[in-house]
Write an enzyme that holds these catalytic residues in place. Structure first.
Site, mmCIF file in Angstrom:
data_model
loop_
_atom_site.group_PDB
_atom_site.id
_atom_site.type_symbol
_atom_site.label_atom_id
_atom_site.label_comp_id
_atom_site.label_asym_id
_atom_site.label_seq_id
_atom_site.Cartn_x
_atom_site.Cartn_y
_atom_site.Cartn_z
ATOM 1 N N GLU A 21 6.651 -3.854 12.991
ATOM 2 C CA GLU A 21 7.551 -3.599 11.856
ATOM 3 C C GLU A 21 8.831 -2.918 12.334
ATOM 4 O O GLU A 21 8.737 -1.864 12.963
ATOM 5 C CB GLU A 21 6.838 -2.743 10.809
ATOM 6 C CG GLU A 21 5.643 -3.470 10.216
ATOM 7 C CD GLU A 21 5.010 -2.766 9.013
ATOM 8 O OE1 GLU A 21 5.505 -1.712 8.603
ATOM 9 O OE2 GLU A 21 4.023 -3.308 8.486
ATOM 10 N N ARG A 55 -2.259 -4.159 5.689
ATOM 11 C CA ARG A 55 -1.826 -3.762 7.021
ATOM 12 C C ARG A 55 -1.721 -5.002 7.901
ATOM 13 O O ARG A 55 -2.587 -5.873 7.873
ATOM 14 C CB ARG A 55 -2.827 -2.792 7.662
ATOM 15 C CG ARG A 55 -2.649 -1.352 7.222
ATOM 16 C CD ARG A 55 -1.314 -0.779 7.691
ATOM 17 N NE ARG A 55 -1.058 0.563 7.194
ATOM 18 C CZ ARG A 55 -0.469 0.851 6.028
ATOM 19 N NH1 ARG A 55 -0.079 -0.108 5.220
ATOM 20 N NH2 ARG A 55 -0.252 2.103 5.685
ATOM 21 N N HIS A 84 7.638 -3.804 3.800
ATOM 22 C CA HIS A 84 6.645 -2.727 3.629
ATOM 23 C C HIS A 84 7.015 -1.842 2.423
ATOM 24 O O HIS A 84 7.183 -0.624 2.559
ATOM 25 C CB HIS A 84 6.522 -1.895 4.903
ATOM 26 C CG HIS A 84 5.245 -1.119 4.978
ATOM 27 N ND1 HIS A 84 4.510 -0.989 6.118
ATOM 28 C CD2 HIS A 84 4.549 -0.440 4.027
ATOM 29 C CE1 HIS A 84 3.440 -0.242 5.881
ATOM 30 N NE2 HIS A 84 3.448 0.100 4.596
#
Ligand SMILES: NC(=O)C1=CN([C@@H]2O[C@H](COP(=O)(O)OP(=O)(O)OC[C@H]3O[C@@H](n4cnc5c(N)ncnc54)[C@H](O)[C@@H]3O)[C@@H](O)[C@H]2O)C=CC1
Ligand SMILES: O=C(O)C(=O)COP(=O)(O)O
Length: 352
Positions: A287, A258, A306
């Site tokens: 993000e 994370r 991701h």
């Protein structure tokens, strides 16, 4: 007839939930509605006090109507959503932790929340190992450069040459479902694995052949550090300028866990000075990161969007686990992966 909302997002299509529930909830008459949300995912909230949600409370409420079951990965299940959905009795969350659900409010409302620990552990661990290897051997950088016509002979030079896993000391910050698989794979390469995780016992580490150490000692000793902890208020910026300064010269840092675990601000200078030899990232504090993000131009930085957990098997397993627990709930039995077990004590029709 039991009404079910299958809420999909960028990764788990609603139809996967529909198929899995139809297959597993044998003998139950289900009526499905579906919704699909995508980006943006709100990474650290607050969407009504929950984290990493995709879609709005309004969207969820409209789609939910009087459904009893919600199957989702990232829909925001806030106190407000729960308060306005008196028929809701079971929320199945296709995530490693139900961070998009207000668990206290769900418990208070008598709603069972199930989740899917380790559904994506193999996928994420394999990706992390890929990032480690790519950064240690400049696989991504040299690939991009060669495609631009640049055969980088200087990568053979002693100062620039790559690191090997065999004999290297690798530090894993977080030794949960993913960290454990990464450790096994790296050990098979001949690496010495150090682990920092306050919730892991020495006996367990000894059994697995890894060394449990304090975080600062891990940072001092590791030529590769890979992050595998969950993001909590306690782990925010766990890796920061102070402990990055402890790393050996030329160390490689990998974050596929994370963005919030790592303070990204010191990284450009650490890369420019050579203290860090490479960085591989799958997750970010924002993000997607902005186009002018300084790390995009820094040397030997690998960036992926991701993706670590994103395999077909992860999505299939997620839907199957949620459906399995929903089916147990429908049968009046205890679901297997309940995040708020205290609520079960209050539900008399669930046999132990
Ligand atoms: N990039 C991606 O697509 C994916 C990212 N993830 C992320 O990877 C991470 C690991 O996931 P799992 O292994 O499934 O989680 P997990 O819950 O099985 O393990 C997390 C570990 O972190 C440990 N931890 C807690 N506080 C810590 C601290 N202060 N220092 C070190 N360790 C600490 C816990 O004790 C636990 O062992 C999570 O952050 C998860 O969100 C997971 C899957 C895919
Ligand atoms: O599905 C993703 O994108 C993830 O990053 C998974 O993380 P989780 O295990 O759901 O916290």
């Amino acid at each position: 007839m039991t009404k079910v909302l299958a809420a999909g997002d960028r990764f788990v299509d609603p139809q996967l939930f529909v198929s899995a529930l139809t297959e597993q909830a044998v003998g139950h008459d289900l009526s499905f509605s579906t919704m699909k949300t995508g980006w943006p995912v709100e990474p650290f909230g607050p969407v009504g006090g929950v984290r990493e949600a995709s879609g709005t409370e309004q969207q969820v409420l409209e789609a939910l109507g009087d459904a009893e079951i919600l199957a989702t990965q990232m829909a925001p299940v806030t106190a407000d959503v729960l308060g306005k959905s008196p028929n809701l009795r079971f929320v199945g969350v296709a995530r490693g932790g139900p961070v998009n659900v207000d668990l206290a409010a769900a418990t208070e409302a008598g709603v069972i929340v199930s989740y899917t620990p380790a559904r994506n552990a193999a996928a994420a661990a394999e990706f992390a190992v890929g990032l480690i290897l790519a950064a240690m051997r400049r696989i991504a950088d040299s690939n991009a450069e060669l495609k631009n016509g640049n055969w980088r002979g200087d990568y053979y030079a002693y100062e620039q040459a790559g690191l090997e896993l065999e004999g290297a000391t690798v530090g894993l910050v977080g030794y949960g479902a993913i960290g454990r698989i990464v450790a096994r794979v790296l050990s098979a390469f001949g690496a010495h694995v150090l682990v920092s995780d306050p919730f892991v016992g020495r006996e367990e580490a000894d059994r697995d052949g890894v060394r449990l150490v304090e975080l600062d000692d891990l940072m001092r000793a590791s030529s590769v550090v890979s992050l595998h902890a969950r993001l909590t208020p306690e782990t925010e910026h766990l890796i920061n300028a102070a402990n990055l300064a402890l790393l050996p010269e030329g160390a490689v840092l990998v974050n596929s866990a994370r963005g919030g675990l790592l303070d990204y601000a010191p990284l450009p200078d650490l890369l420019a000075s050579g203290r860090l030899g490479g960085v591989a990232l799958d997750v970010y504090d924002v993000e997607p990161p902005p186009r002018d993000w300084p790390l995009f131009d820094a040397p030997n930085v690998i960036t992926t969007p991701h993706l670590a957990g994103a395999t077909r098997r992860t999505a299939d397993r997620a839907a199957a686990i949620v459906a399995g627990d929903a089916a147990l709930f429908l049968d009046g039995r205890r679901p297997r992966h309940v995040a708020n077990p205290e609520v079960l004590e209050r539900l008399e029709d669930l046999s132990p």
